[in-house]
Design a protein around this motif. Structure first.
Motif, mmCIF file in Angstrom:
data_model
loop_
_atom_site.group_PDB
_atom_site.id
_atom_site.type_symbol
_atom_site.label_atom_id
_atom_site.label_comp_id
_atom_site.label_asym_id
_atom_site.label_seq_id
_atom_site.Cartn_x
_atom_site.Cartn_y
_atom_site.Cartn_z
ATOM 1 N N TRP A 68 -10.730 18.697 13.291
ATOM 2 C CA TRP A 68 -10.718 17.759 14.468
ATOM 3 C C TRP A 68 -12.715 17.378 14.987
ATOM 4 N N ALA A 69 -13.245 18.339 14.997
ATOM 5 C CA ALA A 69 -15.004 18.168 15.392
ATOM 6 C C ALA A 69 -15.365 17.323 13.733
ATOM 7 N N GLY A 70 -14.299 17.968 12.823
ATOM 8 C CA GLY A 70 -15.925 17.417 11.383
ATOM 9 C C GLY A 70 -15.187 16.027 11.288
ATOM 10 N N LEU A 74 -17.784 13.026 11.173
ATOM 11 C CA LEU A 74 -18.296 11.803 9.888
ATOM 12 C C LEU A 74 -18.337 10.699 10.355
ATOM 13 N N ARG A 75 -17.276 10.481 11.070
ATOM 14 C CA ARG A 75 -16.865 9.513 12.211
ATOM 15 C C ARG A 75 -18.099 8.654 13.049
ATOM 16 N N ILE A 76 -18.813 9.696 13.415
ATOM 17 C CA ILE A 76 -19.905 9.427 14.046
ATOM 18 C C ILE A 76 -21.002 8.984 13.482
ATOM 19 N N LEU A 94 -24.300 15.424 7.996
ATOM 20 C CA LEU A 94 -23.759 16.021 7.308
ATOM 21 C C LEU A 94 -23.848 17.366 7.156
ATOM 22 N N GLY A 95 -24.993 17.782 6.478
ATOM 23 C CA GLY A 95 -26.090 19.172 6.753
ATOM 24 C C GLY A 95 -25.789 19.525 7.681
#
Length: 296
Positions: A68-70, A74-76, A94-95
């Motif tokens: 969920w957080a990932g 990615l959306r942000i 991403l890092g």
């Protein structure tokens, strides 16, 4: 996964990048770490939570929370890129996401390892055989003996030995030390069986933990107790516990000894000696600190 509020769209007048980053990235990952360290592991250690349930509760929130957080991160990152056209922040996010996942993975393994070895210490479920220690029992004097290393399996084996040879009153210890987990297990067995402890030669490092389980704790005139810092023995790598933290284990045993009345002055000095050496305090220092106890 869409972001619902207009203010969170890249074409809106305001894109709350830092608020979203804190809410959807930093907070969820920090919460998962706190759940491990401050909730799940202490509950299992205190026997308020079965081991299997504790492990499940460490793993399951991550199986839900990390994807969920990932997805949110990615959306942000994508929204920030579409709004500003620079991919530096996107790459950094991403890092950071990858680093956070690795930290959670290490934390999960460490938490599970701590639960398993703590429960093994408490319930003596370690099954590795060892020939590095020996037991004895003199029925006439009611004296048990343990000699050799405090090695994996000794807690389980000594408990079985007591069941086969009941009625003793004193445990004689002679050991260069070994596993602190097994030393704690012996402490518990000695205390639960109401035994006194005595040393006629030497009792070093992890052996001292077993010694401290005695009701009366005495030394022969030429005997000694030895203290030093904990360390990982890489010569026994197959038995080395992953993520073993010597300083954390020292803090655990300082709290344990404080609970049985060892003086603060002694506790401050106890782990000052590097692991390569050994500190063997005089008998009067041990008596004054509450390590030796001749009364009930």
């Amino acid at each position: 996964m869409p972001l619902k509020h207009a203010a969170e769209r890249p074409d809106s007048g305001h894109f709350p990048f830092y608020r979203l980053l804190g809410r959807d990235f930093l907070f969820p990952f920090a919460l998962l770490l706190v759940l491990d360290m401050l909730v799940m592991v202490p509950l299992v250690r205190a026997h308020h939570l079965p081991l299997g349930i504790g492990i499940a509760l460490v793993i399951l929130p991550k199986l839900v929370g990390v994807p969920w957080a990932g997805a949110r991160v990615l959306r942000i990152a994508e929204l920030h890129y579409r709004r500003h056209g620079a991919d530096g922040i996107k790459t950094a996010l991403l890092g950071a996401l990858l680093a956070a996942v690795l930290v959670l993975l290490v934390s999960t393994v460490e938490s599970i390892q701590t639960m398993i070895f703590t429960r093994s210490e408490q319930e003596n479920v370690w099954t590795a055989p060892s020939l590095k220690y020996r037991f004895g029992y003199e029925r006439e004097t009611g004296r048990y003996t343990i000699s050799g290393e405090i090695d994996f399996g000794i807690t389980r084996d000594f408990r079985a030995f007591l069941e086969q040879n009941p009625g003793g009153r004193t445990l004689i210890l002679n050991s260069p030390g070994g596993s602190i987990y097994e030393g704690r297990g012996l402490l518990r067995i000695v205390s639960d069986n109401g035994l006194d402890t005595h040393v006629e030669a030497e009792c070093l490092s992890a052996c001292v933990l077993a010694f401290l389980g005695g009701g009366r704790r005495t030394l022969a005139p030429d005997a000694g107790l030895g203290f030093h810092q904990y360390a990982v023995d890489y010569s026994k790598l197959k038995q080395t516990i992953p993520f073993y933290d010597p300083k954390r284990e020292q803090a655990h045993d300082i709290a344990l000894m404080r609970g049985i009345g060892v003086s603060e002055d002694f506790l401050e000095r106890m782990f000052q000696q590097p692991h390569e050496g050994i500190w063997m305090p005089p008998h009067d220092v041990l008596a004054g600190a509450g390590i030796i106890r001749t009364g009930p």
